[in-house]
Design a protein around this motif. Structure first.
Motif, PDB file in Angstrom:
ATOM      1  N   MET A 167      38.094 -15.900  45.635  1.00 23.94           N
ATOM      2  CA  MET A 167      37.529 -14.866  44.786  1.00 23.94           C
ATOM      3  C   MET A 167      36.321 -14.280  45.484  1.00 23.94           C
ATOM      4  O   MET A 167      35.531 -15.018  46.071  1.00 23.94           O
ATOM      5  CB  MET A 167      37.083 -15.441  43.439  1.00 23.94           C
TER       6      MET A 167
ATOM      7  N   VAL B 273      39.022 -16.426  33.629  1.00 23.94           N
ATOM      8  CA  VAL B 273      38.289 -15.208  33.968  1.00 23.94           C
ATOM      9  C   VAL B 273      38.302 -14.273  32.765  1.00 23.94           C
ATOM     10  O   VAL B 273      39.354 -14.008  32.192  1.00 23.94           O
ATOM     11  CB  VAL B 273      38.915 -14.493  35.190  1.00 23.94           C
TER      12      VAL B 273
ATOM     13  N   GLU C 263      41.632  -7.205  40.281  1.00 25.50           N
ATOM     14  CA  GLU C 263      40.228  -6.826  40.266  1.00 25.50           C
ATOM     15  C   GLU C 263      39.725  -6.834  38.831  1.00 25.50           C
ATOM     16  O   GLU C 263      40.244  -6.109  37.977  1.00 25.50           O
ATOM     17  CB  GLU C 263      40.057  -5.430  40.876  1.00 25.50           C
TER      18      GLU C 263
ATOM     19  N   VAL D 180      33.569 -16.129  35.270  1.00 24.17           N
ATOM     20  CA  VAL D 180      34.566 -17.049  35.797  1.00 24.17           C
ATOM     21  C   VAL D 180      34.106 -18.458  35.479  1.00 24.17           C
ATOM     22  O   VAL D 180      32.966 -18.824  35.785  1.00 24.17           O
ATOM     23  CB  VAL D 180      34.718 -16.884  37.333  1.00 24.17           C
TER      24      VAL D 180
ATOM     25  N   GLU E  35      31.681 -15.423  47.862  1.00 26.96           N
ATOM     26  CA  GLU E  35      33.101 -15.684  48.060  1.00 26.96           C
ATOM     27  C   GLU E  35      33.345 -17.150  47.724  1.00 26.96           C
ATOM     28  O   GLU E  35      32.679 -18.033  48.261  1.00 26.96           O
ATOM     29  CB  GLU E  35      33.518 -15.405  49.501  1.00 26.96           C
TER      30      GLU E  35
ATOM     31  N   SER F 129      46.616  -8.980  44.457  1.00 33.06           N
ATOM     32  CA  SER F 129      45.221  -9.175  44.072  1.00 33.06           C
ATOM     33  C   SER F 129      44.999  -8.665  42.655  1.00 33.06           C
ATOM     34  O   SER F 129      45.795  -7.887  42.130  1.00 33.06           O
ATOM     35  CB  SER F 129      44.277  -8.458  45.046  1.00 33.06           C
TER      36      SER F 129
ATOM     37  N   ILE G 176      45.394 -19.197  43.197  1.00 32.20           N
ATOM     38  CA  ILE G 176      44.302 -18.383  43.728  1.00 32.20           C
ATOM     39  C   ILE G 176      43.848 -18.958  45.068  1.00 32.20           C
ATOM     40  O   ILE G 176      43.578 -20.150  45.177  1.00 32.20           O
ATOM     41  CB  ILE G 176      43.113 -18.353  42.749  1.00 32.20           C
TER      42      ILE G 176
ATOM     43  N   VAL H  36      34.743  -8.868  40.306  1.00 28.97           N
ATOM     44  CA  VAL H  36      35.340 -10.035  40.958  1.00 28.97           C
ATOM     45  C   VAL H  36      36.753  -9.664  41.385  1.00 28.97           C
ATOM     46  O   VAL H  36      37.563  -9.221  40.566  1.00 28.97           O
ATOM     47  CB  VAL H  36      35.373 -11.280  40.040  1.00 28.97           C
TER      48      VAL H  36
ATOM     49  N   VAL I  23      40.164 -11.150  42.806  1.00 29.99           N
ATOM     50  CA  VAL I  23      40.906 -12.402  42.930  1.00 29.99           C
ATOM     51  C   VAL I  23      42.047 -12.173  43.909  1.00 29.99           C
ATOM     52  O   VAL I  23      42.872 -11.276  43.718  1.00 29.99           O
ATOM     53  CB  VAL I  23      41.459 -12.859  41.559  1.00 29.99           C
TER      54      VAL I  23
END
Length: 163
Positions: free
Chosen positions: A90, A42, A57, A64, A111, A55, A87, A76, A78
């Motif tokens: 996302m 990412v 952000e 990604v 998603e 999480s 993970i 995004v 995560v």
């Protein structure tokens, strides 16, 4: 003389085109089947990590990459699994573009559930496959099987081959 054998066929066609019936189209998606065990890379302008809920952000020109799959968006989120060892999913929003060569899709929100390899895109979804396009309200793409289903006011434009 009227051929009564065609009456059941005509009735079937009329009923299948009735308003309010679900609209759905199944299509192939991506030439290479995805491997959800591959690492996820990412890149973004900003990263905000929330230690409390596990999480992260990513904001601004987010890209990604996992294998051949590429997802881009302005935001995004995560979400890590319970023990934070990987993970779970996302959530992408704002100018979402999904590319699984040679196909590409865009929508308002997506998603991606990593373990299953399934991406749900919603809001003004447009799938481009070569010169042809399919639009709908939602697309569910299974990257591991290479299939997708478009639902909700599905419209298809099929380009004919030519010189």
């Amino acid at each position: 003389m009227f051929d009564f054998r065609i009456v059941p066929v005509c009735i079937g066609l009329v009923l299948s085109a009735a308003p309010g019936s679900a609209q759905e189209a199944q299509v192939a998606f991506g030439a290479v089947k995805a491997d959800p065990t591959l690492p996820v890379e990412v890149t973004s302008e900003t990263l905000n990590v929330n230690q409390e809920d596990g999480s992260a952000e990513f904001l601004g020109n987010v890209i990604v990459i996992q294998g051949e799959m590429r997802l881009s968006a302005e935001r995004v989120l995560v979400i890590y699994n319970e023990d934070r060892s990987g993970i779970e999913r996302m959530e992408a929003s704002e100018n979402v573009v999904l590319v699984s060569p040679p196909d590409a899709a865009e929508g308002d929100w997506a998603e991606y559930t990593i373990e299953s390899g399934v991406i749900v895109m919603k809001g003004n979804v447009l799938l481009t496959q070569g010169p042809s396009t399919i639009s709908g309200d939602q697309m569910v793409a299974n990257l591991t099987s290479g299939t997708a289903t478009m639902t909700g006011r599905v419209k298809t434009i099929l380009q004919q081959g030519g010189d």
